[in-house]
Design a protein around this motif. Structure first.
Motif, PDB file in Angstrom:
ATOM      1  N   ILE A  50      40.543  46.455  34.513  1.00 13.23           N
ATOM      2  CA  ILE A  50      39.413  45.587  34.818  1.00 13.23           C
ATOM      3  C   ILE A  50      39.729  44.137  34.429  1.00 13.23           C
ATOM      4  CG2 ILE A  50      36.992  45.107  34.244  1.00 13.23           C
ATOM      5  CD1 ILE A  50      36.708  48.190  33.840  1.00 13.23           C
ATOM      6  N   LEU A  51      40.335  43.979  33.252  1.00 17.27           N
ATOM      7  CA  LEU A  51      40.684  42.644  32.789  1.00 17.27           C
ATOM      8  C   LEU A  51      41.637  41.953  33.762  1.00 17.27           C
ATOM      9  CD1 LEU A  51      40.866  40.533  30.325  1.00 17.27           C
ATOM     10  CD2 LEU A  51      43.049  41.655  29.891  1.00 17.27           C
ATOM     11  N   VAL A  52      42.699  42.671  34.157  1.00 17.38           N
ATOM     12  CA  VAL A  52      43.703  42.053  35.036  1.00 17.38           C
ATOM     13  C   VAL A  52      43.076  41.747  36.390  1.00 17.38           C
ATOM     14  CG1 VAL A  52      45.894  42.424  36.227  1.00 17.38           C
ATOM     15  CG2 VAL A  52      45.643  43.109  33.844  1.00 17.38           C
ATOM     16  N   ILE A  81      42.899  38.021  37.829  1.00 14.32           N
ATOM     17  CA  ILE A  81      43.703  37.625  38.988  1.00 14.32           C
ATOM     18  C   ILE A  81      42.824  37.087  40.121  1.00 14.32           C
ATOM     19  CG2 ILE A  81      45.226  38.542  40.808  1.00 14.32           C
ATOM     20  CD1 ILE A  81      46.503  37.976  38.005  1.00 14.32           C
ATOM     21  N   TYR A  82      41.612  37.655  40.282  1.00 15.96           N
ATOM     22  CA  TYR A  82      40.754  37.174  41.370  1.00 15.96           C
ATOM     23  C   TYR A  82      39.839  36.048  40.939  1.00 15.96           C
ATOM     24  CZ  TYR A  82      42.682  41.172  43.764  1.00 15.96           C
ATOM     25  OH  TYR A  82      43.563  42.056  44.336  1.00 15.96           O
ATOM     26  N   SER A  83      40.016  35.541  39.737  1.00 15.16           N
ATOM     27  CA  SER A  83      39.250  34.355  39.341  1.00 15.16           C
ATOM     28  C   SER A  83      40.021  33.110  39.786  1.00 15.16           C
ATOM     29  CB  SER A  83      39.088  34.338  37.822  1.00 15.16           C
ATOM     30  OG  SER A  83      40.334  34.069  37.216  1.00 15.16           O
ATOM     31  N   PRO A  98      38.936  49.387  44.827  1.00 15.75           N
ATOM     32  CA  PRO A  98      38.268  48.318  44.110  1.00 15.75           C
ATOM     33  C   PRO A  98      39.241  47.232  43.657  1.00 15.75           C
ATOM     34  CG  PRO A  98      38.536  50.202  42.675  1.00 15.75           C
ATOM     35  CD  PRO A  98      38.980  50.629  44.034  1.00 15.75           C
ATOM     36  N   LEU A  99      40.538  47.500  43.745  1.00 15.40           N
ATOM     37  CA  LEU A  99      41.501  46.503  43.288  1.00 15.40           C
ATOM     38  C   LEU A  99      41.826  45.512  44.393  1.00 15.40           C
ATOM     39  CD1 LEU A  99      43.821  48.846  41.243  1.00 15.40           C
ATOM     40  CD2 LEU A  99      42.032  47.336  40.416  1.00 15.40           C
ATOM     41  N   LYS A 100      41.300  45.787  45.618  1.00 16.12           N
ATOM     42  CA  LYS A 100      41.509  44.844  46.712  1.00 16.12           C
ATOM     43  C   LYS A 100      40.797  43.538  46.395  1.00 16.12           C
ATOM     44  CE  LYS A 100      40.929  47.778  50.304  1.00 16.12           C
ATOM     45  NZ  LYS A 100      40.536  48.251  51.601  1.00 16.12           N
ATOM     46  N   ALA A 119      41.432  52.331  27.268  1.00 12.99           N
ATOM     47  CA  ALA A 119      42.223  51.108  27.093  1.00 12.99           C
ATOM     48  C   ALA A 119      42.872  50.723  28.419  1.00 12.99           C
ATOM     49  CB  ALA A 119      43.283  51.310  26.020  1.00 12.99           C
ATOM     50  N   ALA A 120      43.420  51.727  29.115  1.00 14.33           N
ATOM     51  CA  ALA A 120      44.049  51.447  30.406  1.00 14.33           C
ATOM     52  C   ALA A 120      43.010  50.947  31.401  1.00 14.33           C
ATOM     53  CB  ALA A 120      44.748  52.700  30.938  1.00 14.33           C
ATOM     54  N   ALA A 121      41.816  51.593  31.406  1.00 15.95           N
ATOM     55  CA  ALA A 121      40.752  51.157  32.319  1.00 15.95           C
ATOM     56  C   ALA A 121      40.348  49.724  32.005  1.00 15.95           C
ATOM     57  CB  ALA A 121      39.551  52.100  32.196  1.00 15.95           C
ATOM     58  N   ALA A 122      40.220  49.410  30.723  1.00 18.28           N
ATOM     59  CA  ALA A 122      39.850  48.047  30.336  1.00 18.28           C
ATOM     60  C   ALA A 122      40.930  47.070  30.777  1.00 18.28           C
ATOM     61  CB  ALA A 122      39.662  47.973  28.820  1.00 18.28           C
TER      62      ALA A 122
END
Lengths: 300, 335
Positions: free
Chosen positions: B172-174, B178-180, B313-315, B166-169
């Motif tokens: 990924i969702l956030v 945010i980068y869209s 990967p969050l960059k 759930a945390a991983a999802a």
């Protein structure tokens, strides 16, 4: 209940509401002054109130002082605490993002609550506050008015009027208003901004200390967590009246006191916070700057 | 196509999961340690929700715990009443928690998101306290909610794997949000609402979107929490729970997913670690040390641990980075 009894009951509730509102007012003033001048919700203010109540407790029970010296001692203790908090925790963050100061304020609040609950400080338990004077009450047409109410109302009104005169009539008060308007411009006018902020914290904390003693006399119990809810409600009261405005804090506090007591008296004591905060949200939506606040366009 | 920048850390995260899950299966960890690990993952999900609302969208919320609580109560009720504790229905119960929290977030967000900065904070604070009072009195309307006695008899369905994925999802969702282009609109509202409005961004829509996503994530975390501790009490969702999560988001660094993850896990481990490290007679000092750590971190790093910086990967991708470089003076000013 016949009509007469209902009127007496209602008046009694209103009187109780005034008593609660007056104590909120003393806390709300500190919130409103500090917010007006540094735009910081000083969450530790409720805990300064708690320390003031404990100072009063020890003054009465250990030192055996009477009411007036006890409240003055509590005001001095709270004042020293408030100024120390400002000096150590908030001043280093004056130029930092506002949220950093807010989180620090919450940190100071949690620290004071749990540090004072340690056994060698105040301890985690409730203590009964010994009343420094005999409680008498007068019966006026069925409505009971105690000397506690008279003292609380008297002290609160005296301090509010004194504060209003101080802020509008003295040089330091004018400096305070200048700083709340614009820090940099005030500094250019030769005002020592740091000193003015310290004085603001000193006055606000002293008022909270007085409020703590009065609260403990009216509802005779003290514990390290007693400041949380009165603190939050007083802050809400300050916002309700228009934050940064001294008469607004008084008005908001009286409304909060009435809302709470009347809900307890007519609906249910468990729902009183629902009504109090419901009023807050409605007022914010209709008049975001509070009842007495000037509505203005936010500068970009 | 997924680049190495994404695949490697994803593989590393999966490896961490496999190691921990193996340790759990091999009974190397006791029940208490498993609960703490699971709770850390739940807290990451909960805090990421607030980071969307406050960190990225700049909408100050002091009532995030209300949505956590709404998600928890809604999913617990669905499991208990609708599915009679059937474990196969767990995803549906979680979905119900997310949907309820998001829907209430939408209904509340529409009117109160018109307020600015501290006023919004106070309104959300008021909302949070009202929700807690409603939980306290809910048994008068729905007896199963338990009111001030608490809601009992929730089956324990949250495992470490559920919480971890759930945390991983949520991450990924956030990240993808945010980068869209929607995410850039969300961030632009934080940077300057009036300028964003002038550029043709529907600020109301994006404020509401961020609020709904953030509330939904809190609802997800709440559902997992309910099925982990199997007992809900209104005091689990009081003002202090809103403060905890705000503190984690700010300590991690506003608008940094990396920071939120580190701070959330660090916070849970700090509180529980102190319980183990401190000798018995100093256990009361736990809650004294923790605010001191908080104050010291804030004074030394007022912008939080990560200060808006992301790792791995969050960059942001190349396009967003180039855009950001052009906007450097605008970012990092006072909220």
């Amino acid at each position: 209940m016949d009509l007469n009894a209902q009127i007496v009951y209602f008046l009694q509730q209103v009187i109780n509401g005034i008593q609660l509102g007056s104590v909120y007012a003393l806390i709300a003033l500190g919130y409103t002054m500090v917010y007006g001048i540094v735009r910081l919700i000083n969450f530790a203010h409720g805990d300064v109130f708690m320390v003031g109540a404990f100072a009063g407790f020890f003054a009465v029970s250990v030192l055996g002082l009477s009411f007036l010296p006890a409240i003055i001692l509590a005001m001095i203790v709270s004042m020293v605490l408030g100024v120390t908090i400002e000096r150590l925790a908030y001043r280093p963050l004056r130029r930092a993002p506002k949220i950093a100061a807010l989180i620090t304020a919450i940190g100071v609040s949690i620290f004071l609550e749990y540090f004072t609950s340690l056994n060698f400080v105040f301890g985690p338990n409730y203590r009964t506050f010994p009343r420094p004077f005999e409680v008498t009450s007068w019966n006026i047409g069925g409505v009971a008015i105690s000397n506690i109410l008279v003292i609380i109302l008297g002290v609160s009104l005296f301090l509010v009027v004194a504060l209003q005169l101080f802020v509008t009539r003295t040089k330091v008060g004018i400096a305070m208003r200048a700083v709340s308007f614009d820090h940099d411009a005030a500094r250019l006018m030769g005002i020592n901004v740091d000193t003015v902020i310290s004085i603001t914290f000193a006055i606000g904390s002293a008022l909270a200390g007085a409020g703590g003693v009065l609260f403990a006399i009216a509802y005779p119990q003290v514990d390290p967590f007693m400041g949380i809810m009165p603190g939050l409600k007083a802050f809400v009261a300050a916002v309700l009246g228009g934050i940064g405005i001294i008469p607004g804090a008084l008005l908001g506090s009286l409304i909060m006191g009435q809302a709470e007591v009347l809900t307890t008296g007519y609906v249910s004591s468990t729902l009183r916070d629902l009504v109090a905060f419901g009023i807050l949200i409605i007022v914010l939506l209709v008049r975001p700057t509070g009842l007495l606040g000037k509505s203005g366009v936010e500068k970009v | 196509m997924l680049s190495r920048r994404i695949l490697l850390p994803a593989a590393a995260a999966l490896a961490v999961f496999v190691v921990l899950q193996t340790a759990i299966s091999a009974e190397l960890l006791n029940a208490y340690q498993i609960t703490i690990l699971t709770y850390a993952c739940i807290f990451v999900t909960y805090a990421l929700g607030l980071n969307v609302i406050y960190g990225y969208n700049g909408q100050f919320s002091l009532g995030h715990a209300a949505f956590y609580g709404i998600g928890a109560y809604a999913s617990a009720l669905v499991t208990k009443i609708v599915f009679q504790g059937n474990p196969l229905s767990f995803p549906l119960a979680l979905a119900a928690g997310v949907a309820t929290a998001a829907a209430i977030g939408y209904l509340i967000g529409l009117p109160i998101l018109r307020l600015r900065s501290d006023y919004l904070g106070i309104a959300t604070l008021g909302f949070g306290i009202m929700v807690k009072v409603l939980f306290d009195n809910a048994d008068k309307v729905i007896p199963a909610m338990g009111g001030a006695r608490g809601l009992t008899g929730i089956p324990k369905l949250t495992s470490f794997a559920w919480a971890f994925f759930a945390a991983a999802a949520a991450v990924i969702l956030v990240r993808n949000l945010i980068y869209s282009s929607h995410g850039r609109a969300i961030v632009s509202v934080r940077e300057d609402e009036i300028a964003a409005d002038a550029m043709g961004i529907n600020t109301t829509k994006y404020k509401t979107l961020a609020f709904v996503v953030g509330s939904g994530l809190a609802g997800l975390a709440g559902g997992l929490y309910a099925h982990l501790y199997v007992f809900l009490h209104p005091s689990n969702f009081d003002f202090l729970k809103s403060v905890d999560v705000l503190m984690v988001v700010v300590l991690g660094g506003l608008g940094s997913m990396t920071g939120t993850i580190i701070a959330a896990v660090g916070w849970v481990f700090l509180l529980e670690g102190l319980r183990i490290v401190l000798p018995q007679e100093f256990l009361d000092w736990r809650m004294v040390i923790y605010p001191l750590v908080m104050i010291i971190v804030m004074i030394l790093r007022p912008r939080g641990l990560m200060g808006g910086i992301e790792l791995g990967p969050l960059k942001p991708g190349k396009v967003v980075r180039r855009l950001k470089a052009a906007l450097v003076p605008a970012s990092g000013k006072e909220a």
